[in-house]
Scaffold this motif. Sequence first.
Motif, PDB file in Angstrom:
ATOM      1  N   ASN B 432       0.829  -1.210   0.000  1.00  0.00           N
ATOM      2  CA  ASN B 432       0.000   0.000   0.000  1.00  0.00           C
ATOM      3  C   ASN B 432       0.864   1.260   0.000  1.00  0.00           C
ATOM      4  N   ARG B 436       1.080   4.246  -2.633  1.00  0.00           N
ATOM      5  CA  ARG B 436       0.921   5.657  -2.293  1.00  0.00           C
ATOM      6  C   ARG B 436       2.042   6.485  -2.941  1.00  0.00           C
ATOM      7  N   GLU B 439       1.499   6.732  -6.534  1.00  0.00           N
ATOM      8  CA  GLU B 439       0.352   7.589  -6.829  1.00  0.00           C
ATOM      9  C   GLU B 439       0.737   9.058  -6.790  1.00  0.00           C
ATOM     10  N   ARG B 447      -5.615   7.274 -10.039  1.00  0.00           N
ATOM     11  CA  ARG B 447      -5.367   6.539  -8.814  1.00  0.00           C
ATOM     12  C   ARG B 447      -4.686   5.205  -9.105  1.00  0.00           C
TER      13      ARG B 447
END
Lengths: 126, 514
Positions: B432, B436, B439, B447
């Motif tokens: 994750n 991030r 992103e 996204r």
Amino acid sequence: MDEKRKILIIDDEPDLLKVIKNRLESWGFEVFCWATGAGAVKQVLEIRPHLIILDIMLPDINGYDLCYKIKKTPEISSIPVIVATAKQEWQEDMGDIGRFAKADDCIPKPFEPDVLLDKINRLLNK
Amino acid sequence: MAQVKINIIIAGAGQKAKALLELLHSHNAIRILGVVDKDSSAIGIKYAQKLGIPTASDYQRFLSQNEVVEIIDLTESKDAREELGRLSNGNTKVIDSRTSIMEILLQELNNKTSELEKIRAELDIQSWGLQKTNEGIRTLYKELEKKNEELSKLDQLKSDFLSTVSHELRTPLATIKETVSQIRDGLLGPTTPRQQEFLTMCLENIERLGRIINNLLDLSKIEAGKTELKRKLTDIMGLVKRTCMTFSSRLSSKGLEIKITFPPEAIEVYLDEDKIIQVLNNLIGNSVKFTKQGFIGISVIDKGDFIECSVSDTGKGIREEDLERLFSKFQQFGQAVDPEEKGTGLGLAISKGIVELHRGKIWAESKLGQGTRFIFTLPKYNSRQVLKERIADSLRAGLRTQELISVLVFELSGFSALQEKLGRQKAGSFLNELARILEEGLSNRERIIVEADAMFSILKETTKAQALSLKDRLLSCGTEFLKKNGLDRETAIAWRVLNFPEDGSTVEQLCADL
């Protein structure tokens, strides 16, 4: 007793502001309200609250952007922010997006008073 | 076409002769016997030689007693004219470039012209037709574009409507709920027990209204294809157990037993935990609601390619003719055993939507008076299938409104080794975190979606070249992140870039070799 902990609520719904203010005061907090994104950072700088409850749907700015702004302002970046929203898709993504905007926690609306108090206490006692 | 062959001699070999030769030498009605000129270096002589036509300084060798020969007079001098005049007799005609040959040529020309005109007329008709067709296509295109625009507007409107409705309904509800609960809690002054009783009832109904709003929006979102699953590899038995736990107090207060049947081996399935919990809550909740005595049975069966979960009860059952309608909206059957647990009439429709989003099936079996059994299946996809399906879903949604889309796929090679090293939880949050960071390199609207052990991004209006250069940028960020965490030896980032329409014109083609 040390002085009252200060909480700033940023929400554009005056009725809701009024009741939440009442609830928070009943818990012994000193409560400040602000209704727009404009001037919000200035308010935070002036009041220096111990915690901010921030609505995501503000009339003039996306609450996440405001949260990001607060977290990027050095003097106030350490103030915990709880983001709140009544928007369905944001409630689902709140964990993800909130984290990206560096919010400390999130709460859906309508909220459970106990849950809110829990979150506040946890962040204040960190 | 002309049938006659005409024998000609060209007299004089100047510029005109050359032009005439050029014009006639390949004409099938004309045979050029030769070119005559006193000057053997004349331009027409040279040209005739080049074409393989005989040349001479006098006419004798070209004239014949049996055949008619026409001499085309292109000479300039008086002497030459006189000489030609002497030659003229029965078989030899001297013409000054205006007679029969010209007629034939004219005739030819006429024929050709009328043929050409015919062809042109046909072409005109065809091009008119084409033009019409083109216009038709253009109009169709415009209409299509308009429709497409309308559709995407409608789509946007629908989803805007959903989120606006949810916001508009919840905001006043939040104020009402908070106000009522403050009065009940005595924050605004003392209340009598009877007032408190009524206020509690009020709050329960506010809760119910909130549930209905949530369910309605859940369902609308599923129906609008806006629900995205957040699938993770999940221990299905653990999930079922945890969900059952939340019912324990309700079960024991009703004197109901719960019987769980699990296979001996743990089963892990890619699923959206929150959503499957929602399904289980719904099914178990229904069973508890409609069962007075007996037990609730919950089982998980490994069926190889899929797992089968079932929730059965010893309630009063459902009539066979009602079974079909069970999963439709706003269908409520029979009186709940507990009158305070009023449903929304949407639970089963939502459950069906969620199970189907997982590509599973759901159905019910029942015998009146004996009980009901709800069964749903979940396919046991591997991470690759899950990723592929998720990308296909996102692409399908994107292609409804876009003509140019790129997909950026990043995958951590050796992710299972990473999971072993860090533990599943940590490996997951590492993934994750990586997402991030990647992103942050994307523009505002884009996204990164994490699915299983990979992540991808759907880039609208992005060419393959643009996607590739973006990939380079993100890849170096990602690799740096791996290095920073000292994980660049265990794992590396693999990537794929797909582009519509460059790499395939359908979602299936695009995803085929993922």
